[in-house]
Design an enzyme around this catalytic site. Structure first.
Site, PDB file in Angstrom:
ATOM      1  N   CYS A  82       5.571   6.870   2.908  1.00  5.33           N
ATOM      2  CA  CYS A  82       4.764   6.393   1.783  1.00  5.33           C
ATOM      3  C   CYS A  82       3.578   5.558   2.231  1.00  5.33           C
ATOM      4  O   CYS A  82       2.727   5.185   1.409  1.00  5.33           O
ATOM      5  CB  CYS A  82       5.624   5.584   0.816  1.00  5.33           C
ATOM      6  SG  CYS A  82       7.127   6.424   0.306  1.00  5.33           S
ATOM      7  N   HIS A 139       2.807   6.938  -8.214  1.00  9.65           N
ATOM      8  CA  HIS A 139       3.056   6.877  -6.771  1.00  9.65           C
ATOM      9  C   HIS A 139       3.100   8.275  -6.147  1.00  9.65           C
ATOM     10  O   HIS A 139       4.161   8.753  -5.728  1.00  9.65           O
ATOM     11  CB  HIS A 139       4.372   6.135  -6.533  1.00  9.65           C
ATOM     12  CG  HIS A 139       4.713   5.906  -5.097  1.00  9.65           C
ATOM     13  ND1 HIS A 139       3.765   5.796  -4.094  1.00  9.65           N
ATOM     14  CD2 HIS A 139       5.938   5.761  -4.482  1.00  9.65           C
ATOM     15  CE1 HIS A 139       4.370   5.596  -2.940  1.00  9.65           C
ATOM     16  NE2 HIS A 139       5.685   5.580  -3.137  1.00  9.65           N
TER      17      HIS A 139
END
Length: 386
Positions: free
Chosen positions: A83, A334
């Site tokens: 991420c 996200h």
């Protein structure tokens, strides 16, 4: 090294984007960034993408994006750090410009996450953890962050209400962000009574699955002052990157995220500033407890005090330490490879004074912190308006 400026930012509305492909989203964001900068060419580009193969059956991301953006034969490199892929892509672009190797470089990030089932998405994301020692026994990221939350609550007295206030604040900010996936406010009661995911974390403590892309254009600060005068100049003052053990059970203390501390130290030292000099911060709030722990790791609050700070309104747009004015991962969304770039965009937009209804009062220095997994990797970047 040369000073480096962010001269163009490009985003689009994030969400479940059924009509846009991986390449479509990246091209839209990149063209928006190049248009914002007023450039008609780039010398190189880096693309953050965590799991293009698992999410979209596409691994050759550099070639794909250079082809579809129409910028071949320039070098185009796919960057992966779970991420934190977007944050590392930005760091690579910054290094290339700072070294003098290239003058104008694009840093982007992209992820197409909603074209597969929930189970498949969960598996794809779980590859950012230790597959053999965590994934094999069924631990997911909500489970990992739930363990971190329980430990933090037990050691410091952090409460469910404080974690829930993080989500409330994030949605208040996201409601003012036209590009957010979930641009609406939520009540404290709604957060605390949402569906349990992994005790104590409930659904509204968790960031969503998102399709999206983001891009920025960087060049030398000297060139920016000569040719890119449409916006205030925003310069990268510090860049830090660190790594830690990938498995949660290997860490000495799961109430803190050491990888952020180490990346932040490098960035603070390079920039010649400290936590008290930061006017606003974008942190990696994949779960609400992550925002609390990240702000403590950055030195913005003492260990165990971030929950109280949220409860007291210190992290709101009007507070002493604004955090995630964009809405954060929780409200903005996200798309893992794009998140770190979008954080840079929010800091740049705020420093330029162009954040419209979510604009804070006259910020000069901003910080963006992007993290991979449960804290296996992290970047920290410090930007300054000149």
């Amino acid at each position: 090294m040369r000073d480096v400026a962010v001269v163009g930012v490009g985003l689009h509305k994030w969400g479940e984007l059924w009509d846009l492909s991986l390449r479509d989203m990246f091209t839209i964001a990149s063209r928006n960034a190049m248009s914002d900068a007023g450039v008609d060419h780039i010398d190189s580009m880096y693309i953050g993408c965590m799991s293009g193969g698992l999410f979209a059956a596409q691994e050759h991301i550099g070639s794909l994006m250079a082809d579809y953006l129409g910028v071949t034969p320039i070098p185009a490199t796919r960057v992966e750090s779970a991420c934190a892929s977007g944050g590392v892509a930005f760091r690579m672009a910054w290094m290339e410009v700072a070294s003098g190797l290239s003058d104008i470089v694009l840093a982007g990030g992209v992820e197409k996450m909603t074209d597969i089932s929930g189970d498949e998405a969960t598996f794809a994301l779980s590859t950012a953890a230790d597959t053999e020692y965590e994934g094999y026994v069924g631990v997911t990221f909500p489970g990992l962050y739930a363990m971190m939350a329980v430990a933090h609550m037990q050691q410091y007295g952090t409460t469910m209400e404080q974690m829930s206030q993080v989500s409330v604040k994030s949605h208040q900010n996201g409601a003012l962000n036209p590009n957010a996936q979930y641009p609406f406010e939520v009540s404290l009661d709604a957060v605390m009574n949402s569906t349990m995911v992994a005790e104590p974390l409930r659904l509204l403590h968790c960031s969503p699955i998102t399709d999206g892309a983001a891009a920025v254009v960087l060049c030398s600060a000297e060139l920016a002052k000569e040719k890119f005068k449409d916006h205030p100049i925003v310069v990268v003052k510090g860049s830090g990157q660190a790594s830690d053990t990938i498995a949660l059970h290997s860490r000495a203390d799961i109430t803190k995220i050491s990888v952020i501390e180490n990346a932040a130290k490098s960035a603070y030292d390079m920039a010649g500033v400290g936590p008290k000099d930061i006017d606003l911060t974008e942190v990696h709030d994949c779960f609400s407890i992550a925002e609390i722990m990240a702000t403590e790791a950055l030195g913005l609050f003492e260990p165990g005090k971030a929950g109280i700070a949220v409860e007291n309104g210190e992290t709101s747009r009007e507070g002493s330490t604004p955090v995630n004015t964009s809405g954060g991962l929780k409200s903005k969304g996200h798309p893992v490879g794009a998140t770190g770039i979008a954080q840079i965009i929010e800091i740049t937009t705020q420093l330029r004074g162009e954040a419209d209804k979510r604009q804070i009062d006259s910020p000069i220095i901003g910080l963006a912190q992007n993290m991979g997994g449960s804290g296996g990797s992290s970047t920290v970047h410090i930007l300054e308006r000149q």
